[in-house]
Design a protein around this motif. Structure first.
Motif, mmCIF file in Angstrom:
data_model
loop_
_atom_site.group_PDB
_atom_site.id
_atom_site.type_symbol
_atom_site.label_atom_id
_atom_site.label_comp_id
_atom_site.label_asym_id
_atom_site.label_seq_id
_atom_site.Cartn_x
_atom_site.Cartn_y
_atom_site.Cartn_z
ATOM 1 N N ARG A 346 0.811 -1.218 0.000
ATOM 2 C CA ARG A 346 0.000 0.000 0.000
ATOM 3 C C ARG A 346 0.847 1.272 0.000
ATOM 4 N NH1 ARG A 346 -5.496 -0.832 3.558
ATOM 5 N NH2 ARG A 346 -6.118 -2.828 2.625
ATOM 6 N N VAL A 347 1.982 1.230 0.674
ATOM 7 C CA VAL A 347 2.785 2.455 0.806
ATOM 8 C C VAL A 347 3.883 2.537 -0.245
ATOM 9 C CG1 VAL A 347 2.351 2.488 3.284
ATOM 10 C CG2 VAL A 347 4.468 1.461 2.425
ATOM 11 N N LEU A 348 3.971 1.551 -1.138
ATOM 12 C CA LEU A 348 5.050 1.560 -2.125
ATOM 13 C C LEU A 348 5.052 2.825 -2.981
ATOM 14 C CD1 LEU A 348 7.420 -0.179 -2.935
ATOM 15 C CD2 LEU A 348 5.983 -1.304 -4.642
ATOM 16 N N PRO A 349 3.902 3.306 -3.470
ATOM 17 C CA PRO A 349 3.938 4.566 -4.232
ATOM 18 C C PRO A 349 4.468 5.738 -3.409
ATOM 19 C CG PRO A 349 1.860 3.421 -4.593
ATOM 20 C CD PRO A 349 2.547 2.715 -3.472
ATOM 21 N N THR A 350 4.038 5.813 -2.147
ATOM 22 C CA THR A 350 4.505 6.913 -1.293
ATOM 23 C C THR A 350 5.986 6.773 -0.983
ATOM 24 O OG1 THR A 350 2.313 6.796 -0.286
ATOM 25 C CG2 THR A 350 3.917 8.244 0.747
ATOM 26 N N MET A 351 6.458 5.549 -0.804
ATOM 27 C CA MET A 351 7.893 5.327 -0.575
ATOM 28 C C MET A 351 8.709 5.748 -1.797
ATOM 29 S SD MET A 351 8.080 1.648 1.393
ATOM 30 C CE MET A 351 9.866 1.647 1.274
ATOM 31 N N THR A 352 8.193 5.451 -2.980
ATOM 32 C CA THR A 352 8.902 5.857 -4.199
ATOM 33 C C THR A 352 8.978 7.373 -4.294
ATOM 34 O OG1 THR A 352 8.024 3.872 -5.273
ATOM 35 C CG2 THR A 352 9.017 5.535 -6.688
ATOM 36 N N LEU A 407 6.599 5.420 -12.572
ATOM 37 C CA LEU A 407 6.429 4.171 -11.831
ATOM 38 C C LEU A 407 5.451 4.352 -10.675
ATOM 39 C CD1 LEU A 407 7.559 1.270 -11.842
ATOM 40 C CD2 LEU A 407 9.278 2.025 -10.197
ATOM 41 N N VAL A 408 5.515 5.497 -10.011
ATOM 42 C CA VAL A 408 4.574 5.784 -8.928
ATOM 43 C C VAL A 408 3.143 5.784 -9.456
ATOM 44 C CG1 VAL A 408 3.799 7.571 -7.328
ATOM 45 C CG2 VAL A 408 6.219 7.040 -7.512
ATOM 46 N N GLY A 409 2.943 6.389 -10.629
ATOM 47 C CA GLY A 409 1.610 6.399 -11.222
ATOM 48 C C GLY A 409 1.092 5.001 -11.514
ATOM 49 N N LEU A 415 -2.927 -0.187 -7.389
ATOM 50 C CA LEU A 415 -3.481 -0.225 -6.042
ATOM 51 C C LEU A 415 -4.950 0.176 -6.055
ATOM 52 C CD1 LEU A 415 -2.863 -0.699 -3.065
ATOM 53 C CD2 LEU A 415 -2.221 1.708 -2.874
ATOM 54 N N ALA A 416 -5.278 1.202 -6.843
ATOM 55 C CA ALA A 416 -6.675 1.624 -6.951
ATOM 56 C C ALA A 416 -7.521 0.524 -7.584
ATOM 57 C CB ALA A 416 -6.768 2.909 -7.775
ATOM 58 N N GLY A 417 -6.956 -0.175 -8.574
ATOM 59 C CA GLY A 417 -7.682 -1.276 -9.202
ATOM 60 C C GLY A 417 -7.929 -2.417 -8.241
ATOM 61 N N ASN A 418 -6.933 -2.726 -7.413
ATOM 62 C CA ASN A 418 -7.105 -3.798 -6.424
ATOM 63 C C ASN A 418 -8.176 -3.446 -5.402
ATOM 64 O OD1 ASN A 418 -5.108 -5.289 -7.668
ATOM 65 N ND2 ASN A 418 -3.480 -4.533 -6.320
ATOM 66 N N ASP A 419 -8.173 -2.172 -4.965
ATOM 67 C CA ASP A 419 -9.181 -1.744 -3.994
ATOM 68 C C ASP A 419 -10.576 -1.796 -4.596
ATOM 69 O OD1 ASP A 419 -7.203 -1.357 -2.170
ATOM 70 O OD2 ASP A 419 -7.031 0.809 -2.507
ATOM 71 N N ALA A 420 -10.667 -1.372 -5.865
ATOM 72 C CA ALA A 420 -11.983 -1.408 -6.523
ATOM 73 C C ALA A 420 -12.466 -2.838 -6.697
ATOM 74 C CB ALA A 420 -11.896 -0.703 -7.879
#
Length: 441
Positions: A346-352, A407-409, A415-420
């Motif tokens: 979940r935090v991988l985009p924010t970590m990047t 890559l963050v995008g 992640l949004a697709g998995n949540d949906a």
């Protein structure tokens, strides 16, 4: 008898001394071999207006001057250039220098030819004995590797004798990189001259300076990447430890972590760098620039990762904690095998994004003399007065950050697709459960 023997002995000694004296006179009175042609001067100068240094891969003019003996006339001269040297016989010439100041030049008819690295000057006709010769070769390009270049020479005389030219000085050649060669090529292009005629374009986008700045600034790029490659792995365990402390049941641990995070996040990283680089030496703590820069940036990034990890852990459904406990897993096992893997996802985009910020923060180390991207660009700007090196430095940042931003995008979209997908599955599961209960009734 004794007197007679003494006389004979004395006579023998006199004879031996006479023979030795005659031999010594014969040796010292014999003529000493002398060079019929002596080198007076040998120089190398650039053909163009590129200063006085001889640069490898750049056209250079070589001139040699020599004085012949009063009774000798030179018929040919030859010069062997170092391996890898390119040269042209166009405009090569042989002249005689006369007059008291040797400023009067008389051109001599001569044929220039080459075989391998050897240039031969064959003189047509007879030249007066004792002449002062000057040979000039244009378009000589020494190897780009540079170094001390030794040139060998020889002379042939009208009487058929030959002589090696002694005491030829070595020529010191400065090495030139391929980038410098390409930049010099660009300087001679008409479109570059037209481009640089515009003051703004020359100041910010000077093509030759772009080329020469690239390999220099690249050294700082490698150092900056090295700093981030060490600092970010250091920041991850620091951030995890602080996040656990922030969520601890013990008030002391929560207070320590909260204080550290608030202080680090509430003060500029530039100020933290100054305190570390100038404060620690005053306190008697000497740490080299590279590890100290890694330490400061790593500890700063750890405070931000703390909040990222804490938010990620708290976003996990509490039911997973309870389910893990019901399966007999301890708190540490639950955190290690269940919670943290989901948190990282979940935090991988924010970590990047934090990684990108950390890479850009390496530019602040230029203020304390660390030779990273901005510092290398700054040194070139100081010597050229052009902003172009800063543009090159910006390119090195963009080359690194733009792909990571892309890559963050991608991570965020997945992640949004998995949540949906999870949200769509929940109602279906709920309806299925209700339907099964109704059928059982």
């Amino acid at each position: 008898m004794n007197n007679a023997q003494s006389v004979k002995t004395g006579a023998r000694l006199l004879a031996v001394c006479a023979v030795a004296l005659s031999l010594a006179l014969a040796v010292f009175s014999s003529p000493v071999a002398a060079y019929a042609l002596t080198t007076s001067d040998m120089t190398a100068r650039p053909n163009g207006n590129s200063g006085s240094d001889v640069l490898g891969g750049t056209e250079t003019r070589i001139s040699w001057e020599g004085q012949a003996a009063p009774d000798e006339s030179v018929s040919s001269l030859s010069f062997t250039l170092p391996e890898g040297t390119r040269f042209s016989l166009d405009n090569a010439k042989l002249t005689l220098l006369t007059g008291e100041d040797r400023m009067t030049r008389t051109k001599v008819d001569a044929r220039f030819s080459s075989e391998g690295q050897t240039v031969t000057v064959a003189i047509d006709g007879q030249v007066e004995a004792g002449a002062y010769y000057r040979v000039e070769l244009y378009g000589v390009e020494f190897p780009t590797s540079g170094g001390d270049m030794a040139i060998k020479g020889a002379a042939s005389f009208a009487d058929g004798s030959k002589q090696e030219l002694a005491d030829l000085p070595t020529i010191k050649v400065t090495s030139v990189s391929p980038a410098d060669q390409f930049a010099r090529y660009l300087e001679g292009q008409d479109w570059v001259k037209a481009w640089n005629s515009n003051k703004f374009l020359k100041l910010f986008f000077n093509p030759p300076l772009l080329v020469t700045s690239f390999p220099v600034v690249m050294n700082g790029f490698f150092l900056a990447v090295g700093i981030v490659a060490v600092a970010f792995p250091l920041a991850i365990p620091v951030g995890l430890a602080l996040s656990f402390m922030r969520m601890s049941r013990f008030r002391v641990l929560r207070a320590i972590a909260a204080t550290y995070v608030n202080v680090v996040r509430g003060t500029p990283v530039f100020l933290q760098i100054y305190i570390a680089f100038f404060g620690l030496p005053l306190a008697g703590v000497e740490i080299p620039s590279f590890p100290l820069g890694v330490l400061v940036l790593g500890m700063n990034s750890g405070a931000y990762l703390c909040e990222i990890f804490r938010a990620g852990i708290q976003s996990i459904n509490k039911g997973q904690f309870e389910a893990s406990r019901s399966l007999g897993m301890s708190g540490a096992q639950t955190m290690l095998f269940v919670i943290i893997p989901q948190t990282v996802q979940r935090v991988l985009p924010t970590m990047t994004s934090e990684f990108i910020l950390l890479y850009k923060d390496t530019s602040l180390l230029a203020a304390v003399g660390v030779m990273e991207v901005v510092m290398y660009a700054k040194t070139i700007v100081a010597s050229t007065g052009s902003i172009t090196p800063y543009i090159v430095a910006a390119c090195f940042y963009l080359v690194f950050t733009l792909p990571l931003a892309k890559l963050v995008g991608i991570f965020e979209a997945r992640l949004a697709g998995n949540d949906a997908g999870s949200a769509k599955k929940r109602p279906r599961r709920l309806k299925s459960a209700v339907r099964r209960q109704a059928e059982q009734r």
